[in-house]
Design a protein around this motif. Structure first.
Motif, mmCIF file in Angstrom:
data_model
loop_
_atom_site.group_PDB
_atom_site.id
_atom_site.type_symbol
_atom_site.label_atom_id
_atom_site.label_comp_id
_atom_site.label_asym_id
_atom_site.label_seq_id
_atom_site.Cartn_x
_atom_site.Cartn_y
_atom_site.Cartn_z
ATOM 1 N N GLY A 14 0.782 -1.228 0.000
ATOM 2 C CA GLY A 14 0.000 0.000 0.000
ATOM 3 C C GLY A 14 0.812 1.275 0.000
ATOM 4 O O GLY A 14 0.262 2.354 0.222
ATOM 5 N N MET A 15 2.095 1.208 -0.258
ATOM 6 C CA MET A 15 2.923 2.416 -0.163
ATOM 7 C C MET A 15 2.683 3.366 -1.331
ATOM 8 O O MET A 15 2.300 2.953 -2.422
ATOM 9 N N ALA A 16 2.894 4.631 -1.070
ATOM 10 C CA ALA A 16 2.782 5.643 -2.127
ATOM 11 C C ALA A 16 3.948 5.482 -3.090
ATOM 12 O O ALA A 16 5.044 5.064 -2.694
ATOM 13 N N ARG A 17 3.714 5.813 -4.349
ATOM 14 C CA ARG A 17 4.776 5.743 -5.341
ATOM 15 C C ARG A 17 5.065 7.086 -5.984
ATOM 16 O O ARG A 17 6.024 7.225 -6.731
ATOM 17 N N ASP A 22 3.501 15.935 -8.942
ATOM 18 C CA ASP A 22 4.749 16.444 -8.371
ATOM 19 C C ASP A 22 5.667 15.300 -7.942
ATOM 20 O O ASP A 22 5.986 15.128 -6.762
ATOM 21 N N HIS A 23 6.096 14.501 -8.911
ATOM 22 C CA HIS A 23 6.948 13.346 -8.607
ATOM 23 C C HIS A 23 8.292 13.783 -8.006
ATOM 24 O O HIS A 23 8.830 13.111 -7.125
ATOM 25 N N LYS A 24 8.803 14.932 -8.439
ATOM 26 C CA LYS A 24 10.068 15.438 -7.892
ATOM 27 C C LYS A 24 9.948 15.661 -6.387
ATOM 28 O O LYS A 24 10.846 15.310 -5.624
ATOM 29 N N ARG A 25 8.828 16.234 -5.949
ATOM 30 C CA ARG A 25 8.610 16.463 -4.512
ATOM 31 C C ARG A 25 8.557 15.136 -3.755
ATOM 32 O O ARG A 25 9.080 15.018 -2.649
ATOM 33 N N PHE A 26 7.925 14.124 -4.349
ATOM 34 C CA PHE A 26 7.871 12.798 -3.731
ATOM 35 C C PHE A 26 9.291 12.264 -3.512
ATOM 36 O O PHE A 26 9.620 11.799 -2.418
ATOM 37 N N LEU A 27 10.108 12.356 -4.533
ATOM 38 C CA LEU A 27 11.488 11.868 -4.419
ATOM 39 C C LEU A 27 12.258 12.642 -3.351
ATOM 40 O O LEU A 27 12.959 12.044 -2.523
ATOM 41 N N GLU A 28 12.134 13.967 -3.359
ATOM 42 C CA GLU A 28 12.857 14.807 -2.394
ATOM 43 C C GLU A 28 12.403 14.563 -0.951
ATOM 44 O O GLU A 28 13.204 14.608 -0.028
ATOM 45 N N THR A 29 11.122 14.303 -0.772
ATOM 46 C CA THR A 29 10.574 14.130 0.577
ATOM 47 C C THR A 29 10.825 12.743 1.143
ATOM 48 O O THR A 29 11.220 12.605 2.305
ATOM 49 N N LEU A 31 12.448 9.747 -0.599
ATOM 50 C CA LEU A 31 13.520 8.854 -1.040
ATOM 51 C C LEU A 31 14.919 9.460 -0.969
ATOM 52 O O LEU A 31 15.890 8.753 -0.717
ATOM 53 N N ASN A 32 15.047 10.764 -1.164
ATOM 54 C CA ASN A 32 16.375 11.380 -1.152
ATOM 55 C C ASN A 32 16.996 11.566 0.229
ATOM 56 O O ASN A 32 18.223 11.500 0.340
ATOM 57 N N PRO A 33 16.222 11.811 1.301
ATOM 58 C CA PRO A 33 16.863 12.047 2.599
ATOM 59 C C PRO A 33 17.748 10.885 3.066
ATOM 60 O O PRO A 33 18.792 11.102 3.671
ATOM 61 N N TYR A 34 17.337 9.650 2.811
ATOM 62 C CA TYR A 34 18.096 8.457 3.216
ATOM 63 C C TYR A 34 18.128 7.503 2.030
ATOM 64 O O TYR A 34 17.280 6.617 1.906
ATOM 65 N N PRO A 35 19.105 7.684 1.112
ATOM 66 C CA PRO A 35 19.152 6.877 -0.108
ATOM 67 C C PRO A 35 19.074 5.374 0.197
ATOM 68 O O PRO A 35 19.714 4.868 1.105
#
Length: 156
Positions: A14-17, A22-29, A31-35
């Motif tokens: 059920g996780m968000a993808r 705003d896919h860039k915001r999703f990645l920044e929020t 996935l990017n903080p802890y690769p």
């Protein structure tokens, strides 16, 4: 015994993808903080026995005279008082301190209804001053019968 950010290493059904438009915001929020990990935005405490306790949102921060303070940090201290059932802490605008004052809402445990509000307020301010810092002590404490509940959403 360690505290940190709650991150998940594997996908689940059920996780968000993405965030809509705003896919860039999703990645920044998330996935990017802890690769290599999905960052939930929550803080967590792990005991030496391996139990996990969520400590609250990491982005729920109040800035008091240049000091960053998590609302969950204050709530945790307030909730250790015997008369307090639970609490909610927020910041609100202050002319001098910026977002300075801390406002605590707390319902009392049923046997504590006879507890003097002035005494409770003084005890909580002292407790927070000792456990966190003097600047963290709430300038206003509202005693309530219960915390507000969101009304259920009506279909349609």
């Amino acid at each position: 015994n360690i505290s940190g950010a709650l991150c998940i290493s594997q996908a689940w059904p059920g996780m968000a993808r993405t965030i809509y438009n705003d896919h860039k915001r999703f990645l920044e929020t998330y996935l990017n903080p802890y690769p290599g990990f999905f960052f939930t935005g929550d803080g967590v405490y792990r005991t030496s026995e391996g139990y996990y306790q969520l400590t609250g949102r990491l982005d729920d921060i109040i800035n008091i005279s240049g000091h960053r303070l998590g609302t969950a940090e204050v709530e945790d201290v307030v909730n250790h008082h015997a008369a307090v059932a639970e609490s909610a802490v927020i910041g609100y605008p202050h002319e001098i301190k910026g977002e300075g004052k801390v406002l605590a809402f707390l319902p009392l445990e049923c046997p504590s209804w006879g507890y003097c509000t002035a005494t409770l307020t003084a005890e909580l301010r002292e407790l927070i001053s000792k456990k966190i810092a003097k600047y963290a002590a709430p300038e206003y404490i509202q005693v309530t019968r219960r915390l507000a509940q969101h009304p259920p959403q009506q279909p349609g």
